[in-house]
Design a protein around this motif. Structure first.
Motif, mmCIF file in Angstrom:
data_model
loop_
_atom_site.group_PDB
_atom_site.id
_atom_site.type_symbol
_atom_site.label_atom_id
_atom_site.label_comp_id
_atom_site.label_asym_id
_atom_site.label_seq_id
_atom_site.Cartn_x
_atom_site.Cartn_y
_atom_site.Cartn_z
ATOM 1 N N ALA A 1 0.836 -1.202 0.000
ATOM 2 C CA ALA A 1 0.000 0.000 0.000
ATOM 3 C C ALA A 1 0.866 1.246 0.000
ATOM 4 C CB ALA A 1 -0.908 0.009 1.238
ATOM 5 N N GLY A 2 0.687 2.093 -0.980
ATOM 6 C CA GLY A 2 1.417 3.347 -1.047
ATOM 7 C C GLY A 2 2.891 3.179 -1.319
ATOM 8 N N GLY A 3 3.283 2.068 -1.916
ATOM 9 C CA GLY A 3 4.698 1.871 -2.206
ATOM 10 C C GLY A 3 5.470 1.699 -0.917
ATOM 11 N N ALA A 4 6.565 2.433 -0.791
ATOM 12 C CA ALA A 4 7.417 2.325 0.398
ATOM 13 C C ALA A 4 7.074 3.398 1.426
ATOM 14 C CB ALA A 4 8.886 2.438 -0.015
ATOM 15 N N ARG A 5 5.888 3.979 1.334
ATOM 16 C CA ARG A 5 5.520 5.086 2.210
ATOM 17 C C ARG A 5 5.460 4.635 3.660
ATOM 18 N NH1 ARG A 5 0.648 8.021 3.966
ATOM 19 N NH2 ARG A 5 -0.690 6.303 3.299
ATOM 20 N N THR A 6 6.030 5.462 4.536
ATOM 21 C CA THR A 6 5.969 5.226 5.970
ATOM 22 C C THR A 6 4.991 6.216 6.583
ATOM 23 O OG1 THR A 6 8.245 4.434 6.062
ATOM 24 C CG2 THR A 6 7.268 5.203 8.121
ATOM 25 N N VAL A 7 4.089 5.702 7.388
ATOM 26 C CA VAL A 7 3.107 6.555 8.048
ATOM 27 C C VAL A 7 3.564 6.793 9.487
ATOM 28 C CG1 VAL A 7 0.704 6.764 8.780
ATOM 29 C CG2 VAL A 7 1.263 5.682 6.585
ATOM 30 N N PRO A 8 3.858 8.037 9.869
ATOM 31 C CA PRO A 8 4.318 8.314 11.229
ATOM 32 C C PRO A 8 3.263 7.953 12.270
ATOM 33 C CG PRO A 8 4.706 10.196 9.772
ATOM 34 C CD PRO A 8 3.828 9.252 9.023
ATOM 35 N N VAL A 9 3.719 7.430 13.385
ATOM 36 C CA VAL A 9 2.857 7.136 14.532
ATOM 37 C C VAL A 9 3.419 7.888 15.726
ATOM 38 C CG1 VAL A 9 1.951 5.354 16.066
ATOM 39 C CG2 VAL A 9 2.263 4.856 13.629
ATOM 40 N N GLU A 10 2.579 8.676 16.394
ATOM 41 C CA GLU A 10 3.043 9.499 17.509
ATOM 42 C C GLU A 10 2.000 9.491 18.613
ATOM 43 O OE1 GLU A 10 3.390 13.380 15.879
ATOM 44 O OE2 GLU A 10 4.503 12.711 14.117
ATOM 45 N N ALA A 11 2.452 9.781 19.834
ATOM 46 C CA ALA A 11 1.517 10.040 20.924
ATOM 47 C C ALA A 11 0.918 11.425 20.722
ATOM 48 C CB ALA A 11 2.229 9.957 22.268
ATOM 49 N N ALA A 12 -0.379 11.533 20.876
ATOM 50 C CA ALA A 12 -1.044 12.820 20.669
ATOM 51 C C ALA A 12 -0.635 13.805 21.753
ATOM 52 C CB ALA A 12 -2.550 12.637 20.680
ATOM 53 N N PRO A 13 -0.408 15.070 21.394
ATOM 54 C CA PRO A 13 -0.128 16.081 22.423
ATOM 55 C C PRO A 13 -1.362 16.301 23.295
ATOM 56 C CG PRO A 13 -0.432 17.110 20.278
ATOM 57 C CD PRO A 13 -0.407 15.634 20.039
ATOM 58 N N GLY A 14 -1.133 16.747 24.490
ATOM 59 C CA GLY A 14 -2.250 17.002 25.395
ATOM 60 C C GLY A 14 -2.350 16.003 26.521
ATOM 61 N N GLY A 15 -1.715 14.831 26.344
ATOM 62 C CA GLY A 15 -1.693 13.843 27.417
ATOM 63 C C GLY A 15 -3.087 13.483 27.894
ATOM 64 N N PRO A 16 -3.283 13.430 29.215
ATOM 65 C CA PRO A 16 -4.581 13.012 29.756
ATOM 66 C C PRO A 16 -5.696 14.023 29.530
ATOM 67 C CG PRO A 16 -3.140 13.740 31.519
ATOM 68 C CD PRO A 16 -2.305 13.704 30.277
ATOM 69 N N HIS A 17 -5.351 15.210 29.015
ATOM 70 C CA HIS A 17 -6.358 16.249 28.819
ATOM 71 C C HIS A 17 -6.714 16.439 27.338
ATOM 72 C CE1 HIS A 17 -4.054 17.888 32.505
ATOM 73 N NE2 HIS A 17 -4.984 17.042 32.898
ATOM 74 N N THR A 18 -6.266 15.539 26.480
ATOM 75 C CA THR A 18 -6.483 15.713 25.038
ATOM 76 C C THR A 18 -7.957 15.858 24.689
ATOM 77 O OG1 THR A 18 -4.478 14.473 24.500
ATOM 78 C CG2 THR A 18 -6.129 14.657 22.773
ATOM 79 N N VAL A 19 -8.792 15.003 25.260
ATOM 80 C CA VAL A 19 -10.220 15.043 24.922
ATOM 81 C C VAL A 19 -10.878 16.296 25.493
ATOM 82 C CG1 VAL A 19 -12.444 13.888 25.186
ATOM 83 C CG2 VAL A 19 -10.397 12.544 24.692
#
Length: 408
Positions: A363-381
């Motif tokens: 899928a998408g050739g050799a494309r890498t999709v970044p995975v990160e922890a969302a900013p905001g921590g326990p208050h993100t929502v």
């Protein structure tokens, strides 16, 4: 010719109850990149929209500020209209002078900036077992945070009382704050347009309950309601200023997704998008709270409960790969209490599983999709919920939100 004529439908910026079912948020383009030309319009009935465009540009400029001439260039409004609108914003306390720029041959330009403390919004996250409330300023920064246990399965009266207590606590922390409304995020499914809950997974007793209207009456504030994952995704998109497309995967007491496509939250016609946790990935697998078997939510939560976050991350990565292959999003953000308990393991595990599946399928050739922890921590929502309200003051796509006024 100036465009400044009072509209018949836009509420004044000075209104403490700036959200109304009769006055949806002004339409326009998101000001996600200061270099982009915002969608100003020199038409008589767009006073509220044009002010929102300029506020968006002021927010994007940050503490460094922006001149009136730059505001005119970036918004497409006439200099005369910009002068009138910014004068009104200064009267409202929403904008202030931030000094002058050195002359490049002409008269030094006065620079304006947003005043973050001029208005505030409350963000309230009602989870299955706890509530989190934040008081956020116009820049989306938390001024006060309160959290406490909550039983979402208790009766409506108990949940409303707990919500009111959290809101009272954050307001007491900054009693001078001018609060324009409350954004509320909770598990779905729900109808964000009417503010009515549907059959919340594991809590069917909420089906048909008008939570938005009930909270507006209890809090004495305009209220906007959305799913927890949608609220988080909206806040993350606002903070990123030009977020492109991403999936926010929230693994806490359940598993869901917030989808941002082309910079805007994708909710679906019936707010059904993002029910990520209930995709079946194992036929005849373990039972899930939704009534099906082999849902990715059940598999992830079982692995996490067994003390195997690496396995939970692997399974979550399989679901993330399905999402990327289906929607071709640019990146994946992870959040939720379970992820935050061991974020490095989840980020690594999801990234490895996602990358392996994408490469195997080509899928998408050799494309890498970044995975990160969302900013905001326990208050993100909760911060995302506050952004649901703050966004009504800034240029944004015409959204389906309508906010309930408190009963009078």
């Amino acid at each position: 010719m100036s465009s400044e004529h009072p509209p018949t439908s836009a509420p004044p910026l000075s209104s403490e109850h700036a959200l109304s079912s009769a006055h949806p948020p002004p339409s326009g383009l998101p000001v996600s990149d200061p270099a982009r030309r915002a969608s100003g319009a020199n038409l008589p009935l767009l006073r509220g929209h044009n002010a929102a465009v300029l506020l968006g540009l002021l927010r994007a400029a940050g503490e460094g500020g922006v001149s009136r001439l730059e505001l005119a260039e970036r918004s497409g409004l006439t200099p005369q209209a910009v002068s009138k609108i910014t004068a009104r914003l200064r009267e409202e306390g929403l904008a202030a002078e931030a000094g002058r720029r050195a002359s490049t041959g002409g008269k030094p330009r006065t620079v304006l900036r947003l005043v973050p403390g001029a208005r505030h919004a409350i963000g309230l996250h009602l989870d299955r077992d706890e509530s989190v409330a934040v008081l956020a300023d116009l820049a989306g920064e938390p001024v006060a945070v309160r959290r406490a246990p909550l039983d979402l399965g208790a009766g409506a009266e108990e949940v409303l009382a707990a919500a009111a207590d959290r809101v009272a606590e954050v307001r007491a922390a900054a009693p001078e704050a001018r609060v324009i409304g409350a954004g509320v995020a909770c598990p779905g499914p729900l109808d964000h347009r009417t503010g009515v809950l549907h059959r919340v997974t594991g809590l069917p007793q909420w089906d048909g309950y008008p939570l938005r209207a009930a909270l507006a009456e209890r809090l004495g504030l305009p209220v906007v309601l959305d799913k927890d994952t949608n609220a988080a995704a909206h806040g993350l998109a606002q903070r990123a200023r030009g977020a492109g497309s991403f999936g926010y995967l929230h693994l806490g007491t359940g598993l869901g997704a917030g989808l941002v496509l082309g910079g805007a939250v994708h909710r679906g016609t019936r707010t059904g998008a993002g029910e990520f946790g209930h995709q079946v990935v194992q036929l005849d697998g373990p039972p899930c709270g939704c009534g099906k078997r082999g849902c990715i939510e059940a598999l992830c939560l079982a692995a996490a409960a067994a003390g195997d976050p690496a396995e939970a991350a692997r399974v979550l990565g399989v679901g993330a790969a399905n999402l990327v292959e289906l929607l071709d999003v640019d990146r994946v953000l992870l959040g939720g209490r379970t992820v935050l308990a061991d974020p490095d393991t989840y980020v690594r595990g999801v990234a490895a599983s996602l990358d392996g599946q994408l490469r195997a399928h080509g899928a998408g050739g050799a494309r890498t999709v970044p995975v990160e922890a969302a900013p905001g921590g326990p208050h993100t929502v909760a911060l995302g919920a506050a952004h649901l309200v703050l966004g009504t003051l800034f240029a944004a796509p015409h959204g389906p939100f309508t906010a309930a006024r408190p009963a009078v």
